[in-house]
Design an enzyme around this catalytic site. Sequence first.
Site, PDB file in Angstrom:
ATOM      1  N   TYR A 228       0.919  -0.901   0.097  1.00 15.61           N
ATOM      2  CA  TYR A 228      -0.260   0.164   0.070  1.00 15.61           C
ATOM      3  C   TYR A 228       0.663   1.093  -0.155  1.00 15.61           C
ATOM      4  CZ  TYR A 228      -0.213  -0.202   5.566  1.00 15.61           C
ATOM      5  OH  TYR A 228      -0.327  -0.515   6.720  1.00 15.61           O
ATOM      6  N   GLU A 229       0.213   2.774   0.208  1.00 15.35           N
ATOM      7  CA  GLU A 229       0.416   3.449  -0.492  1.00 15.35           C
ATOM      8  C   GLU A 229       1.965   3.746  -1.587  1.00 15.35           C
ATOM      9  OE1 GLU A 229      -0.411   6.458   0.833  1.00 15.35           O
ATOM     10  OE2 GLU A 229      -1.067   5.826   2.465  1.00 15.35           O
ATOM     11  N   GLY A 230       1.609   3.466  -2.879  1.00 13.66           N
ATOM     12  CA  GLY A 230       2.624   3.283  -4.412  1.00 13.66           C
ATOM     13  C   GLY A 230       3.079   1.233  -3.911  1.00 13.66           C
TER      14      GLY A 230
END
Lengths: 597, 597
Positions: free
Chosen positions: A438-440
């Site tokens: 997550y978050e890229g």
Amino acid sequence: MFPFAAPVRDLRFVLEELLEYRSLDLPGFGEASPDLIEAVLEEAAKLAGEVWAPLNARGDRQGCVRREDGGVTLPDGFAEAYQAYVEGGWNGIGVSQALGGQGLPEVVASSVQEMLHGANMALGLCPMLTAGAIEALAHHGSDALKETYLPRLVEGSWTGTMNLTEPQAGSDLSKVRTRAVPCPDEEGDHYRLFGQKIFITWGEHDASENIIHLVLARKPDAPEGNKGISLFLVPKFLVNDDGSLGERNDVTCASIEHKLGIHGSPTCTLSFGEHDGAIGYLVGEEGRGLNHMFTMMNEARHKVGVQGIGVAERACQHAFAYALDRVQGKARGSEATISEHLDVRRMLLSMRARTDGLRALALYCAAQLDVARHAADNAEREAAQARVDVLIPVVKAFSTDQAVDIASMGVQVHGGMGFIEETGAAQLLRDARIAPIYEGTNGIQALDLAGRKLQRDGGAALAGLIEEVEATVSELRDSGDLAPLGISLAEGAADLRAAMQIVLEQGRDPECGLDAIQAYATPFLNLAGHVLCAWQMGRAALKASAARTSGSDEPFYRSKLAAADFALRQWLPVGRANRSVIEAGMESLADFDASAI
Amino acid sequence: MFPFAAPVRDLRFVLEELLEYRSLDLPGFGEASPDLIEAVLEEAAKLAGEVWAPLNARGDRQGCVRREDGGVTLPDGFAEAYQAYVEGGWNGIGVSQALGGQGLPEVVASSVQEMLHGANMALGLCPMLTAGAIEALAHHGSDALKETYLPRLVEGSWTGTMNLTEPQAGSDLSKVRTRAVPCPDEEGDHYRLFGQKIFITWGEHDASENIIHLVLARKPDAPEGNKGISLFLVPKFLVNDDGSLGERNDVTCASIEHKLGIHGSPTCTLSFGEHDGAIGYLVGEEGRGLNHMFTMMNEARHKVGVQGIGVAERACQHAFAYALDRVQGKARGSEATISEHLDVRRMLLSMRARTDGLRALALYCAAQLDVARHAADNAEREAAQARVDVLIPVVKAFSTDQAVDIASMGVQVHGGMGFIEETGAAQLLRDARIAPIYEGTNGIQALDLAGRKLQRDGGAALAGLIEEVEATVSELRDSGDLAPLGISLAEGAADLRAAMQIVLEQGRDPECGLDAIQAYATPFLNLAGHVLCAWQMGRAALKASAARTSGSDEPFYRSKLAAADFALRQWLPVGRANRSVIEAGMESLADFDASAI
């Protein structure tokens, strides 16, 4: 489940000895003193160890349940533990005083985050998302929005979420379809949103009075692609002019996910506009939603890296406690705990050395963030920001990849018990596994580093960091005992320079530049992570050695020296292999037809 | 959950092209022909893909439940799927005809095992344990025991278990406390067992008519330590003289474990002798229980390695299917599936190249097992057995460590979907995680390799393998196009030789020999695994290249060449770093005080 003791001593070693509390000399931190910071760390450690950590296993076991009424029931005790966090004033410690926070340096805020994630990663996600909402709103919101929403978000009595992903729009957000329709016939300047967002962390729960969703959506007349996307604020409960809560907005939790880990964190599918449309307010400029989101994402990525380190630390503590307790086999002729067997000790030292290196790098990055925000001198701020930009994808991706491996090694140290859920080691692996995603994803981080961050300044910022690595090489070489560490670090620095040249040169090629960046991105980030963490551990060795020379022979410094030796001479060589990987070129990747298997 | 198609084409590539069906030339395999083997593989693929694989996710979700009556309820369909396996005659395919099996070569049996584990690892464990019981009984059981128990075990209508571990006796089995008391006042030559065993795989279930437990226990007058341990056979139901089932024996399932993975496999705590004592029969010689157990453990370890490969293969299939389907972002200017992005393709190719390399090495080891068992010439058998002894710890530990990493990479390819349990990728990671732990942890495997296996012949058997690696180096170097692969493999072979010298020399040191072996064991095994798998992939490249030269330009061979290039030039360099790790010495490990953190 072993108890968790927040690593105050290790954090202080980094803050005091490696970073020399330099953040405190910056303008704006006048009131913060080493004593204050130590008190803050001790208090945070109590919250982490005594309130949050004991709920971690229960949160995993119970998980979150979506109720018939569309609400989400959290695991027992989570709402109270979050309240204790809010009441302790922890939510605002890193937020500037102008916004109602305590304005402590980022190095302190990051240290506290690490403790809380180590204690209870699922719960730690709630304030992490709120911090993102605060950041986005503070930078881009209108004064009216800021006045209405910021104080409660900073306090933590309202929480925030980030609504980006849709089924067809994950890593590629240009595909966002959620619509935001202007309402010229209604009073006020709001829009009505219609659409569905998935994977919304802490998207629905009862732990706070209100939830403030920040949502990427598209106006009806907006162009396709990135430039048509705007950012909207959609509160769960509408807010009256006097600040009291009004009607329930038209946003509902359609379902929650059944996940591998972080079961205590509700991951929601949110439906906007099942009835009249969810009322939302434009944040910042029309068509600049993605840019606005990325303002805050950069810092969110640092926080995810720190989160990985928190879980890695807990995995270390678990594994050490078990290995120091479990008697099995003999060492040097007599019965021994497994920590005496050198093959087990290799795992323990590897876990410890890596966690230490990751922590030191993440906090170095936090210290640069402090300079970038607060230094009086403009050039100094810009130089620090350039370093931050290069470091953040490394901190995010390298810390979380390593955290998964460290947690997995922690399972291994436990032998058969590691595979039994009650032991708790397996949960850490399951929880950690989301952080590279997550978050890229970590692939996206690597592309960010090898692409945008490296190419835009021709590698200048990274070259500056490598020069600092080389300065540490010189210090190590001149130090006598630690010279072998200097030799090893010098080799790492040379590899990183050579790899950077390849990525820069081939990345500039108009024919195959993008392919080259994609092909080399991951091994390049991996190499950079190893070298930069080894650098920090080289600095740790110098400090620990100096402490021992000055008569401080405490076991702590002896352990730090062993960890540094391991990091530079046994961990770094594995990372150095990435230079060979890059030198092997990208032909086999380009030739490979995935559909032909 | 994507469907699973057993990798018949890949298995055939190894059996036909890499191993040239040489097992079939051995005495005793007269009836087995390439056509027969292909038919066997095709049929096994049907069972795996159509019967076993569809139950895999359900088994994970439902898990096993211990009932009030002490029995264990398996997931729906598991008993029927096991019956289909028995009725198809699959349980005996690798068992010699003298014992009632079909006596097919180990390379074929291993291929079938890989398919079944890929389809459903939790269910695959049941026959894996039975195979161990057959092996122990066939080698060490009395004629009477063999007559009573072997036919049903070979058929599969009775299943077997291995009862080794007790709470205080895990890796160190010398601490076994379960008692076996002679019963001079009772009719028959049995003992009565009292004690508790933990982590007993498929220890209780209703899928077979009877369960035959092989149990390590100690007679009342037995000495302490290894030499006091004997092996006993304890049936769940006593067997009457006419072979029919008699009374329930005094062995009960006290509980089942709540595990990270393989939920469809009941892991039991078994209580022996809660009432009058569980009736058991001595297998083999008194005091030789551990040796008898290790007879079969060697082969069980090979099977665990193969199991890891099965799960890795399934993780590959999952990741490829997803990546070929998921559209996100652009490649070369137009919309593309993520398999077009080179950073994703790096993950796919890495997964494929490693799985291929592991498979080829495991089947090479199986082929050596065939020679060791069946060659007419005694010296040839012994030489093959020496290779098998060196290879088995590598196949077990390296395959399973890599399988965990491959399954984890598979999760990553899926992005956010990978973390959602319904997708199925996460289950593969959870399931795979046990394999580095059981049948001797991977640390134990490494000690076995670097200690006993290497030291006893001064590295002769491994040196023989390295010579074969070097022969492949020469072939690659002379091949034109593949010369770069030869250069890379040559470097790997040189590293392995150098590392072997260090481990041999320091391992012989009377002062610190044991420490050196413990300290270097894991990096040494890791290096050996990389070099030997790269060797097999070098051979694969030669075969694939020859096939293309002779006009066969099918995409299959092109993919194999890309996988081989990746294995030798991008995977092997990471493994080569282990030489540096070993050369760094063991001081930091020896100095490290785990209690000082």
